[in-house]
Design a protein around this motif. Structure first.
Motif, mmCIF file in Angstrom:
data_model
loop_
_atom_site.group_PDB
_atom_site.id
_atom_site.type_symbol
_atom_site.label_atom_id
_atom_site.label_comp_id
_atom_site.label_asym_id
_atom_site.label_seq_id
_atom_site.Cartn_x
_atom_site.Cartn_y
_atom_site.Cartn_z
ATOM 1 N N ALA A 131 45.093 38.578 32.854
ATOM 2 C CA ALA A 131 43.772 38.507 32.563
ATOM 3 C C ALA A 131 43.179 39.359 31.458
ATOM 4 O O ALA A 131 42.529 39.180 30.358
ATOM 5 C CB ALA A 131 42.641 38.769 33.760
ATOM 6 N N GLN A 132 43.565 40.642 31.369
ATOM 7 C CA GLN A 132 43.323 41.763 30.338
ATOM 8 C C GLN A 132 43.687 41.395 28.921
ATOM 9 O O GLN A 132 43.254 41.387 28.190
ATOM 10 C CB GLN A 132 43.775 42.944 30.746
ATOM 11 N N LYS A 133 44.997 40.784 29.062
ATOM 12 C CA LYS A 133 45.487 40.246 27.749
ATOM 13 C C LYS A 133 44.994 39.189 27.209
ATOM 14 O O LYS A 133 44.893 38.624 25.901
ATOM 15 C CB LYS A 133 47.139 39.942 28.023
ATOM 16 N N LEU A 134 44.393 38.315 28.074
ATOM 17 C CA LEU A 134 43.454 37.117 27.569
ATOM 18 C C LEU A 134 42.331 37.558 27.289
ATOM 19 O O LEU A 134 41.410 36.651 26.842
ATOM 20 C CB LEU A 134 43.575 35.983 28.690
ATOM 21 N N GLY A 135 41.767 38.757 27.246
ATOM 22 C CA GLY A 135 40.336 39.274 27.134
ATOM 23 C C GLY A 135 39.398 39.069 28.048
ATOM 24 O O GLY A 135 38.148 38.977 27.878
ATOM 25 N N LEU A 136 39.787 38.781 29.100
ATOM 26 C CA LEU A 136 38.990 38.525 30.306
ATOM 27 C C LEU A 136 38.465 39.867 30.974
ATOM 28 O O LEU A 136 39.531 40.898 30.984
ATOM 29 C CB LEU A 136 39.446 37.286 31.311
ATOM 30 N N VAL A 137 37.639 39.941 31.790
ATOM 31 C CA VAL A 137 37.241 41.154 32.470
ATOM 32 C C VAL A 137 37.458 41.076 33.987
ATOM 33 O O VAL A 137 36.835 40.221 34.603
ATOM 34 C CB VAL A 137 35.578 41.480 32.032
ATOM 35 N N PRO A 138 38.385 41.652 34.561
ATOM 36 C CA PRO A 138 38.743 41.385 36.074
ATOM 37 C C PRO A 138 37.304 42.047 36.907
ATOM 38 O O PRO A 138 37.070 42.954 36.663
ATOM 39 C CB PRO A 138 40.000 42.391 36.284
ATOM 40 N N LYS A 139 36.817 41.120 37.500
ATOM 41 C CA LYS A 139 35.861 41.298 38.450
ATOM 42 C C LYS A 139 36.004 41.285 39.990
ATOM 43 O O LYS A 139 35.400 42.049 40.701
ATOM 44 C CB LYS A 139 34.521 40.413 37.939
ATOM 45 N N ALA A 140 36.860 40.274 40.241
ATOM 46 C CA ALA A 140 36.836 40.208 41.895
ATOM 47 C C ALA A 140 38.300 39.541 42.387
ATOM 48 O O ALA A 140 39.005 38.944 41.442
ATOM 49 C CB ALA A 140 35.927 39.273 42.215
ATOM 50 N N VAL A 141 38.597 39.693 43.631
ATOM 51 C CA VAL A 141 39.526 39.020 43.933
ATOM 52 C C VAL A 141 39.271 38.331 45.318
ATOM 53 O O VAL A 141 38.489 38.846 46.031
ATOM 54 C CB VAL A 141 40.887 39.915 44.331
ATOM 55 N N ILE A 142 39.903 37.202 45.523
ATOM 56 C CA ILE A 142 39.470 36.373 46.590
ATOM 57 C C ILE A 142 40.847 36.247 47.560
ATOM 58 O O ILE A 142 41.423 35.360 47.358
ATOM 59 C CB ILE A 142 38.826 34.908 46.509
ATOM 60 N N PRO A 143 41.217 37.292 48.504
ATOM 61 C CA PRO A 143 42.182 36.863 49.388
ATOM 62 C C PRO A 143 41.850 35.794 50.478
ATOM 63 O O PRO A 143 40.768 35.669 50.814
ATOM 64 C CB PRO A 143 42.559 38.472 49.885
ATOM 65 N N VAL A 144 42.845 34.905 50.633
ATOM 66 C CA VAL A 144 42.682 33.910 51.680
ATOM 67 C C VAL A 144 43.359 34.496 52.937
ATOM 68 O O VAL A 144 44.670 34.622 52.991
ATOM 69 C CB VAL A 144 43.181 32.581 51.146
ATOM 70 N N ASP A 145 42.957 34.114 54.167
ATOM 71 C CA ASP A 145 43.649 34.398 55.362
ATOM 72 C C ASP A 145 44.140 33.159 55.982
ATOM 73 O O ASP A 145 43.601 32.237 56.531
ATOM 74 C CB ASP A 145 42.628 35.023 56.473
ATOM 75 N N LEU A 146 45.283 32.562 55.210
ATOM 76 C CA LEU A 146 45.670 31.289 55.282
ATOM 77 C C LEU A 146 46.220 30.746 56.574
ATOM 78 O O LEU A 146 47.113 31.676 57.286
ATOM 79 C CB LEU A 146 46.824 30.998 54.117
ATOM 80 N N PHE A 147 45.929 29.599 56.951
ATOM 81 C CA PHE A 147 46.739 29.016 58.254
ATOM 82 C C PHE A 147 46.384 29.763 59.414
ATOM 83 O O PHE A 147 46.805 29.647 60.794
ATOM 84 C CB PHE A 147 47.956 28.691 58.155
ATOM 85 N N GLY A 148 45.592 30.905 59.289
ATOM 86 C CA GLY A 148 44.784 31.567 60.781
ATOM 87 C C GLY A 148 45.291 33.042 60.582
ATOM 88 O O GLY A 148 44.944 33.838 61.508
ATOM 89 N N GLN A 149 46.153 33.473 59.555
ATOM 90 C CA GLN A 149 46.740 34.792 59.494
ATOM 91 C C GLN A 149 45.934 35.508 58.445
ATOM 92 O O GLN A 149 45.915 35.103 57.577
ATOM 93 C CB GLN A 149 48.056 34.955 59.354
ATOM 94 N N SER A 150 45.708 36.719 58.898
ATOM 95 C CA SER A 150 45.031 37.996 57.839
ATOM 96 C C SER A 150 45.819 38.081 56.695
ATOM 97 O O SER A 150 47.181 38.431 56.927
ATOM 98 C CB SER A 150 44.500 39.292 58.373
ATOM 99 N N ALA A 151 45.261 38.224 55.674
ATOM 100 C CA ALA A 151 45.916 38.673 54.279
ATOM 101 C C ALA A 151 46.298 40.240 54.413
ATOM 102 O O ALA A 151 45.989 40.949 55.364
ATOM 103 C CB ALA A 151 45.296 38.551 53.118
#
Length: 382
Positions: A131-151
């Protein structure tokens, strides 16, 4: 049964059995709403929010119209938009990336772990660099607790803190699960979840909720869910949505939450039986040490090229299957132009070719489990 009669199909997710169990309690709950006629903002909504806060330990619960709205409302509340990077696992349902794109921010897709199917912290680090190389500003992360198990919330939180990222936990599939002894709902800065009918805790239509300990954020979210209202609905202080949970759905969820822990325990008994019978036959899911899954799906893996034949064999035996997900998000037409973490997303791509889910719900009796297990064994052997 003659040899030409197909076996009776098993329910993939049996909402009918749960309906039978709750029976009159649900009827009475809905009747109370029909009697007072407060179909939006009725007392059941307030009660359900309080019940959910007590269940999770979260300070604030803001119910809403869907899990997608929950994600979208949070991104709107934080003011994320053009030029901002939000990091999402690619192996998930589209709503995770969709909400990011809808606010004008850039979803940057990262890979998942081979063992848990959840966001890979190492790939997150690479995604931030991308993201930084592309000139974007890192702002957030969305971890997903997939199929019922916590990230892996500790590892993700450490990276997020170092990089100044807002952590939005997407617990649409994992609500009710535990991570190191704590229920989901209090990790990160906020948690979004869904009450879609097929979810472990589902209503009789669409519904969702946001959980947070941030009082100011909760107030902003309550405004956003009703057109950005201020002192009243005709005082619009920000852009908003029509994103309320209706009272009938809240009434249904109040009753379902009462039996939710019992259903979580039942799901775990089914998962253990599947594991014991199948772990030496196919690649079965593994729960990380310290975690308790709610088993939104029981997803196994097969060697590439074998999945279609396997599904056909099981269907002939009356055992339904489903594929979550045949394409990862970065492979989808709507999302393929968005950036991916350096090094690629090999695990996501591999999983999309190998995963297949078996029937899983709290009302699978032993005889039905045996049918599923035997069908898997026969299909693998054939």
């Amino acid at each position: 049964m003659n040899q030409h009669t197909p076996p009776q199909a098993i329910a993939f997710i049996d909402v009918v059995a749960q309906r039978r169990r709750l029976g009159q309690a649900i009827d009475d709950a809905v009747t109370r709403v029909l009697t007072h006629c407060q179909f939006l903002g009725g007392p059941e909504v307030t009660q359900f929010e309080a019940d959910l806060a007590a269940f999770t330990g979260a300070r604030h619960v803001v119910t809403c119209a869907s899990g997608t709205d929950a994600l979208l409302m949070l991104l709107m509340a934080k003011g994320f938009g053009p030029g901002d990077a939000v990091f999402c696992p690619s192996f998930t349902f589209c709503a995770t990336g969709e909400a990011v794109a809808l606010v004008g921010a850039t979803p940057v897709f990262v890979d998942v772990e081979d063992s848990t199917f959840n966001l890979d912290p190492a790939s997150l680090v690479r995604g931030i660099a991308t993201a930084q190389k592309l000139g974007l500003v890192p702002k957030a992360v969305i971890p997903v607790d997939l199929f019922g198990q916590s990230a892996d919330h500790d590892a993700i939180a450490a990276i997020a803190e170092a990089e100044g990222l807002f952590v939005l936990d997407d617990a649409a599939q994992g609500f009710g699960a535990s991570y190191k002894g704590r229920r989901l709902g209090t990790f990160g800065h906020a948690t979004a979840t869904s009450f879609f009918p097929a979810k472990p805790l589902g209503c009789y239509g669409d519904g969702g909720a946001i959980l947070t300990d941030d009082t100011e954020l909760a107030e902003t979210l309550r405004s956003i869910r009703v057109h950005g209202q201020g002192t009243d609905k005709y005082d619009n202080v920000r852009l908003g949505l029509t994103a309320r949970l209706d009272t009938i759905q809240a009434a249904v969820l109040i009753e379902k939450l009462k039996i939710f822990q019992d259903e979580i325990d039942a799901r775990n008994r089914v998962a253990k039986r599947y594991f014991d019978a199948l772990h030496n036959i196919v690649t079965v899911p593994r729960v990380a040490e310290g975690n308790v899954s709610v088993w939104a799906q029981y997803t196994i893996r097969l060697p590439r090229g074998e999945r279609d034949g396997f599904a056909t064999e099981l269907k002939a035996r009356g055992v339904p299957t489903a594929i979550y997900y045949p394409k990862s998000l970065h492979q989808q037409t709507a999302y393929k132009h968005y950036p991916v973490a350096e090094g690629g997303l090999a695990i996501s791509e591999q999983l999309s070719e190998e995963v297949i889910s078996l029937p899983m719900h709290a009302y699978l009796d032993a005889a039905t489990q045996d049918r599923v297990i035997q069908a898997v064994r026969d299909a693998v052997a054939s």
